[in-house]
Every structure is written in structure tokens, then in C-alpha cells.
Design an enzyme around this catalytic site. Structure first.
Site, PDB file in Angstrom:
ATOM      1  N   GLU A   1      34.778  38.893  57.695  1.00  0.00           N
ATOM      2  CA  GLU A   1      34.627  39.130  59.058  1.00  0.00           C
ATOM      3  C   GLU A   1      35.989  39.874  59.843  1.00  0.00           C
ATOM      4  OE1 GLU A   1      32.557  36.343  61.550  1.00  0.00           O
ATOM      5  OE2 GLU A   1      31.381  35.511  60.121  1.00  0.00           O
TER       6      GLU A   1
HETATM    7  C1  LIG Z   1      33.115  35.961  49.538  1.00  0.00           C
HETATM    8  C2  LIG Z   1      33.068  37.038  50.237  1.00  0.00           C
HETATM    9  C3  LIG Z   1      31.792  37.338  51.082  1.00  0.00           C
HETATM   10  C4  LIG Z   1      31.620  38.610  51.671  1.00  0.00           C
HETATM   11  N1  LIG Z   1      30.475  38.873  52.313  1.00  0.00           N
HETATM   12  C5  LIG Z   1      30.247  40.077  52.921  1.00  0.00           C
HETATM   13  C6  LIG Z   1      28.777  40.273  53.416  1.00  0.00           C
HETATM   14  O1  LIG Z   1      28.128  39.435  53.536  1.00  0.00           O
HETATM   15  N2  LIG Z   1      28.705  41.513  53.819  1.00  0.00           N
HETATM   16  C7  LIG Z   1      29.693  42.640  53.807  1.00  0.00           C
HETATM   17  O2  LIG Z   1      29.584  43.736  54.131  1.00  0.00           O
HETATM   18  N3  LIG Z   1      30.954  42.204  53.105  1.00  0.00           N
HETATM   19  C8  LIG Z   1      31.097  41.002  52.639  1.00  0.00           C
HETATM   20  N4  LIG Z   1      32.582  40.565  52.288  1.00  0.00           N
HETATM   21  C9  LIG Z   1      33.411  41.722  52.052  1.00  0.00           C
HETATM   22  C10 LIG Z   1      34.457  41.417  52.996  1.00  0.00           C
HETATM   23  O3  LIG Z   1      34.255  41.815  54.523  1.00  0.00           O
HETATM   24  C11 LIG Z   1      35.791  42.290  52.626  1.00  0.00           C
HETATM   25  O4  LIG Z   1      36.293  41.757  51.374  1.00  0.00           O
HETATM   26  C12 LIG Z   1      36.988  42.659  53.777  1.00  0.00           C
HETATM   27  O5  LIG Z   1      36.268  43.222  54.695  1.00  0.00           O
HETATM   28  C13 LIG Z   1      37.974  43.312  53.075  1.00  0.00           C
HETATM   29  O6  LIG Z   1      37.796  44.462  52.384  1.00  0.00           O
HETATM   30  P1  LIG Z   1      38.442  44.607  50.894  1.00  0.00           P
HETATM   31  O7  LIG Z   1      38.019  43.332  50.195  1.00  0.00           O
HETATM   32  O8  LIG Z   1      37.941  45.847  50.333  1.00  0.00           O
HETATM   33  O9  LIG Z   1      39.833  44.638  51.281  1.00  0.00           O
HETATM   34  P2  LIG Z   1      40.755  45.876  51.404  1.00  0.00           P
HETATM   35  O10 LIG Z   1      40.381  46.583  52.721  1.00  0.00           O
HETATM   36  O11 LIG Z   1      41.068  46.919  50.158  1.00  0.00           O
HETATM   37  O12 LIG Z   1      42.098  45.413  52.034  1.00  0.00           O
HETATM   38  C14 LIG Z   1      43.156  44.706  50.968  1.00  0.00           C
HETATM   39  C15 LIG Z   1      44.341  44.075  51.720  1.00  0.00           C
HETATM   40  O13 LIG Z   1      44.940  45.123  52.421  1.00  0.00           O
HETATM   41  C16 LIG Z   1      45.123  44.883  53.900  1.00  0.00           C
HETATM   42  N5  LIG Z   1      44.823  46.363  54.642  1.00  0.00           N
HETATM   43  C17 LIG Z   1      43.877  47.158  54.578  1.00  0.00           C
HETATM   44  N6  LIG Z   1      43.812  48.072  55.205  1.00  0.00           N
HETATM   45  C18 LIG Z   1      44.980  47.848  56.249  1.00  0.00           C
HETATM   46  C19 LIG Z   1      45.737  48.624  57.019  1.00  0.00           C
HETATM   47  N7  LIG Z   1      45.042  49.661  57.737  1.00  0.00           N
HETATM   48  N8  LIG Z   1      46.805  47.823  57.734  1.00  0.00           N
HETATM   49  C20 LIG Z   1      47.111  46.837  57.091  1.00  0.00           C
HETATM   50  N9  LIG Z   1      46.717  46.113  56.182  1.00  0.00           N
HETATM   51  C21 LIG Z   1      45.428  46.743  55.680  1.00  0.00           C
HETATM   52  C22 LIG Z   1      43.840  43.957  54.094  1.00  0.00           C
HETATM   53  O14 LIG Z   1      43.961  43.336  55.407  1.00  0.00           O
HETATM   54  C23 LIG Z   1      43.823  43.113  53.009  1.00  0.00           C
HETATM   55  O15 LIG Z   1      44.756  42.195  53.080  1.00  0.00           O
HETATM   56  C24 LIG Z   1      32.728  39.495  51.559  1.00  0.00           C
HETATM   57  C25 LIG Z   1      33.741  39.393  50.898  1.00  0.00           C
HETATM   58  C26 LIG Z   1      34.085  38.164  50.197  1.00  0.00           C
HETATM   59  C27 LIG Z   1      35.089  38.031  49.371  1.00  0.00           C
END
Ligand SMILES: Cc1cc2nc3c(=O)[nH]c(=O)nc-3n(C[C@H](O)[C@H](O)[C@H](O)COP(=O)(O)OP(=O)(O)OC[C@H]3O[C@@H](n4cnc5c(N)ncnc54)[C@H](O)[C@@H]3O)c2cc1C
Length: 513
Positions: free
Chosen positions: A318
Site C-alpha cells: 500500500e
Molecule cells: C504480500 C504482498 C502483497 C502484495 N499485494 C499486492 C497487490 O495486491 N497488488 C499490487 O499491485 N501489488 C501488491 N504488492 C506489491 C507491493 O505493493 C510492492 O511490493 C511495493 O509497492 C514495493 O515495490 P517493490 O517490492 O518492487 O519494491 P521497490 O520499489 O523495488 O523498493 C525496494 C525498497 O526501496 C525503496 N525505494 C524505492 N524507491 C525509492 C525512492 N525513490 N526513494 C527511497 N526509497 C525508495 C522502497 O521503499 C523499498 O524499501 C504486494 C506485495 C507483497 C509483498
């Protein structure tokens, strides 16, 4: 629960939805499954759907006959939503979009019949140039070409379904565009912004249960011939859980109340603050609760290790807490920037009277000033029992305002790049919102004579004092020249570690001769 009654739902207000969240929050997997269905999966249809889309899809989604999922994340696109690669191409007869792409970590992905899917589409802009923009679609599994992967093996919320969802030449009728073609980014943000506030009541519900479970244990388990509850370090953990539950509950219901006002007010910053605060408190409090049980807390026979695993996701999905802190700070600064632009321009131009006024203001600030914004006193909204806390809030707000002006003057638009500074701005804002929420709630509780309002006063005053001193420290860290500001050293350590991609200190046993 929030599907309007005319479509077979309960039509709950945001406040009542938050209230239900307290009950749903007792189990992480159930809370996440329900949230994926109604807070993000079908929410787009409520917020941006046409009459026909609502009539077609909402009744069976409201009854639970159909399950919904929200498909945004992709392997190469997480926080950076705009970089999605899933593509929807308009068919030659302009009746369908052909959808191709893969989504990952989709909650309910293996169960859902209806998906809110975000894809890139070609859009002709006002200057007749063709651009790729995100569009939202309502996709039925029955459209064909929709498959899902096996359930992911996760750290927590293992009772919820999370998997890949693939779309291969899925034919989506043009009537199933949700909102405007090219307006999908806004649809996605509106969906996510509209549901976040409820994390506060969901976590508060969980914390209240946790307090009951651990209190029973602490009052009966004996060590050193005393109940655990007689030790100060155990007592402290109960005060912490009660305080955090009180603050997040106050923030969540304040936000829900504002959202329920006519005219769909934008409470996206407030909702983000509730999400960041409640997710981090959940992690901290469940860990402390587990600690009360000692070794038993670590065992699978008890629910605490599961609750600890379940709560970890709250800081990630979220909108990650990092991204949300940037959002809170930058949106707040943008607002401040609009108000302060004229004054900052005068200062930059060296307008003598503005400069003298600023210097004399700083001098008065440096010797300490009494700030009175009217919260206390005869006409103040705050009850005298929490007046001291209200004065702390007023003082924090005043000095924060001064700091924001200095930051905008120092960085201008390049503040966007200053993440460590932005994080502190967000932390102060979250504290200020928490203080506002508890002062308002405690004052009301006293005035209407709610039971145990003295306890509320205690919690409000403890929280406000802690937040006040944290804010003072954070404000000093925002001062470029203060000894509390270690940004340059922190950046240097990080650069040196990341350059070698390793911990670079010599081993303590290493010798040079
Ligand atoms: C159990 C689970 C359920 C989920 N359910 C859904 C769903 O129903 N629908 C859906 O669409 N998605 C879903 N997700 C995906 C979730 O929304 C994403 O995991 C989340 O948005 C983060 O994206 P990422 O994991 O690719 O991390 P990344 O974007 O790669 O980020 C990795 C880390 O880097 C940090 N970071 C990234 N960019 C920046 C920045 N510009 N500045 C500072 N820090 C930064 C992040 O905060 C994080 O700590 C789910 C994920 C999980 C694990």
C-alpha cells in the site's frame, strides 16, 4: 462494505469502515484478503466507474460471489508505478483493447474473477503527439488469456493468496476502461490513497487484543517470586502498546471523519501519515508483546511469532513507508512553498525590511518565545487537562514553520533530492498530526464524560511529551550547522560501504605486524 446500498453493499461511511477494520484486524491474512478485495480490488469501480460498470460488477462483488484483485506491481515496477510494461493496444475495429503483460505479488490473484489492471496505452495529447500513458481496466477472468502462478511462499500473512497474474492477448472491451483513457495513474493513486487510513483502526484492533492476551500472561507468570506484571520493564511495554493504540486510533478516526465530510476532501497526506505511523507501531508493539512471553513467544504454539511475521508486510505494501514519507514531506512542502514563495523571493532578492524582520524573528526565537495559537485558554478548543501538551504542540508548530521556511530558502526545488531531510520533515508532520488527534480526542472525552477519560489524558500527555522532544531533536537535525546533523557523515559511510559492497572495517583480531 463500502459498496453503495443501491448495488447491494452496506454503503458504509469511512468511519464505519474503520470500525469494522478493528474486528477484521484480529487476523492478518483475513484482513489482507478482505482489503485486497474491497479496499483496492473493487474500489476503483466505486471511485471511477461509470453507472453501467457499477451496475454490472458491484452487486456480485458486494455479495462475495465474485472476488476482486488489484494488479499494478510488475517484476520491474514496484514503487515506480509509472514504469509498468503491461500494454493494452486498441484493436483495429476500436472495440477492444488487447492486454499483454505480467503482474507480480497480486493479493487474491489466484482467487479473483474481477481484476483492476493498470497498463500502458497510446494516447494522443492536445498537441497531437502520441504518448504512452497508464490506463485502468476492469478485466474479467472469463475474457480469456488470464492465468495465475502458484501461491507465493511468504514470510507472513500466509493464509492470504499472493501470486503472479498473466494476461496474454486478453480482449478487454473498450467499455471496461476505468475512468479516462490515460488517466490510470490518477485512478491507482486515488484507490491507494482512499484506503490507507483504515490501517490505523485495523492495527489498533490487533493491539487491543494483544494487550488482553499478554496482560493475562504477565499477571499470572511468576519469576523471582513475583508476577511479570510487577516489573517496571514489563509494565513499560503495556504503556507503550496502550499509547500507540490510542494515538493510531485517534489519527485513523480523525481522518475517517474528515473523509466523510461532503465534497470528497483530499486527505491523502493524513491517510499516508496514519499508514506510516500504524504500520511501524504494529511492528514495534508485536515485537514487545512477544518479548513479554520470553521464549514462549518465539514458539509456534503461541500466536505471537505469526503476528510478528504478519505485521511486517504493513511497512511494505500500500505504498512503502519510504515512498509515503517522501509523499508526506513533499506534498506538505509544496503547500508551504505556495504560501511562502513571495516572502522567500524577497529574502533572496535581499529586500531590506524582509531580511531585518527575519533576523529579528530569529533573535527572538533564539532567546525562547511563548507561542500562543489559541488552543488553550477560555476560548481554546483544548481541555485544561491537556493544556500543557497543547502548548507543546503550538511551540513545535511554530518552530517547524520557521524551519520549513529556512529549508525552502536553502534548497528551493532541489529539496526533492534531499531524502534524509524530507524524512525528518515527514516525521515531524506525523508527530504533529498525532498530537492534534489525541488532544482533540482527549478533550472531547473529558467534555462528554466518557468512562476512563483520565486514562486518555495520561496517554495523550505522555505521547505529546515524547513527540515534542522528538520534534525538538529532529528540528535541530534539520539545522545545517547543528552538531545533531550527521548527514554528511552518514552519506560518507553509506558511499564507502556501497562502493565496496561490503562492511569495510578491518577485523578486530587483525594485526599489522
Ligand atoms: C504480500 C504482498 C502483497 C502484495 N499485494 C499486492 C497487490 O495486491 N497488488 C499490487 O499491485 N501489488 C501488491 N504488492 C506489491 C507491493 O505493493 C510492492 O511490493 C511495493 O509497492 C514495493 O515495490 P517493490 O517490492 O518492487 O519494491 P521497490 O520499489 O523495488 O523498493 C525496494 C525498497 O526501496 C525503496 N525505494 C524505492 N524507491 C525509492 C525512492 N525513490 N526513494 C527511497 N526509497 C525508495 C522502497 O521503499 C523499498 O524499501 C504486494 C506485495 C507483497 C509483498
Amino acid at each position: 462494505m463500502q459498496v453503495p446500498e443501491e448495488y447491494g453493499g452496506l454503503g458504509l461511511s469511512n468511519t464505519l469502515y474503520a470500525r469494522m477494520g478493528e474486528i477484521v484486524g484480529l487476523d492478518g491474512s483475513i484482513a489482507v484478503t478482505l482489503a485486497a478485495h474491497q479496499a483496492i480490488g473493487l474500489k476503483g469501480i466505486i471511485l471511477a466507474g461509470s453507472k453501467e460498470q457499477k451496475a454490472k460488477y458491484l452487486p456480485r462483488l458486494a455479495s462475495g460471489e465474485h472476488i476482486a484483485a488489484f494488479c499494478l506491481t510488475e517484476p520491474s515496477s514496484g514503487s515506480d508505478v509509472a514504469s509498468i510494461k503491461t500494454r493494452a493496444t486498441l484493436s483495429e475495429d476500436k472495440k477492444y483493447y488487447i492486454l499483454n503483460g505480467s503482474k507480480v505479488w497480486i493479493t487474491n490473484g489466484g482467487l479473483a474473477n474481477i481484476f483492476t489492471v493498470f497498463a500502458k496505452t497510446q494516447v494522443v495529447d492536445s498537441e497531437s503527439s502520441v504518448k504512452d500513458k497508464i490506463t485502468a481496466f476492469i478485466v474479467e477472468r472469463d475474457f480469456g488469456g488470464v492465468t495465475n502462478g502458484k501461491p507465493e511462499d511468504k514470510l507472513g500473512i500466509r493464509g492470504s493468496n499472493t501470486c503472479e497474474v498473466h494476461f496474454e492477448n486478453t480482449r478487454v472491451p473498450v467499455e471496461n476502461v476505468l475512468g479516462e483513457v490515460g488517466g490510470g495513474f490518477k485512478v491507482a493513486m486515488n484507490i491507494l490513497n482512499s484506503g490507507r487510513f483504515s490501517m490505523g483502526s485495523v492495527v489498533a484492533g490487533m493491539l487491543k487484543k494483544l494487550i488482553e492476551m499478554t496482560a493475562e500472561y504477565a499477571c499470572t507468570r511468576k519469576q523471582f517470586n513475583k508476577n511479570l506484571s510487577e516489573f517496571g520493564l514489563i509494565q513499560e511495554k503495556f504503556a507503550l502498546m496502550a499509547q500507540k493504540a490510542y494515538v493510531m486510533e485517534s489519527m485513523a478516526y480523525l481522518t475517517a471523519g474528515m473523509l466523510d465530510r461532503p465534497g470528497f476532501p483530499d486527505c491523502s497526506i493524513e491517510a499516508a501519515m496514519v499508514k506510516v505511523f500504524s504500520s511501524e507501531c504494529a511492528w514495534q508493539c508485536v515485537s514487545e508483546a512477544l518479548q513479554i512471553l520470553g521464549g514462549s513467544g518465539y514458539m509456534r504454539d503461541y500466536p505471537y511469532e505469526r503476528m510478528l511475521r504478519d505485521t511486517r508486510i504493513l511497512l511494505i505494501f500500500e505504498g512503502t513507508n519510504e515512498i509515503l514519507r517522501m509523499y508526506i514531506a513533499l506534498t506538505g512542502l509544496q503547500h508551504a512553498g505556495r504560501i511562502l514563495t513571495a516572502r522567500i523571493n524577497e529574502l533572496k532578492r535581499g529586500n531590506v525590511s524582509t531580511v531585518i524582520e527575519t533576523i529579528s524573528q530569529k533573535l527572538r526565537d533564539s532567546v525562547g518565545r511563548t507561542v500562543n495559537m489559541g488552543l488553550t485558554g477560555k476560548l481554546g478548543a483544548v481541555h485544561p487537562s491537556v493544556a500543557d501538551s497543547a502548548s507543546k504542540l503550538e511551540e513545535n508548530v511554530y518552530y517547524f514553520g520557521r524551519t520549513v521556511e529556512t529549508l525552502l530558502l536553502r534548497f528551493g526545488k532541489t529539496i526533492v533530492e534531499e531524502q534524509m531531510i524530507l524524512k525528518r520533515v515527514a516525521n515531524i508532520l506525523i508527530n504533529l498530526y498525532g498530537m492534534t488527534a489525541v488532544l482533540s480526542r482527549a478533550s472531547r472525552s473529558i467534555r462528554v464524560g466518557l468512562p476512563n477519560h483520565d486514562h486518555e489524558v495520561l496517554l495523550a500527555n505522555i505521547y505529546c511529551a515524547e513527540a515534542y522532544y522528538q520534534n525538538l531533536f529532529t528540528l535541530s537535525q534539520l539545522d545545517k550547522y547543528s552538531p545533531e546533523n550527521l548527514d554528511e557523515q552518514i552519506k560518507k559511510v553509506s558511499e564507502q560501504v556501497l562502493e565496496k559492497r561490503a562492511y569495510i572495517c578491518a577485523h578486530p583480531l587483525e594485526r599489522t605486524s
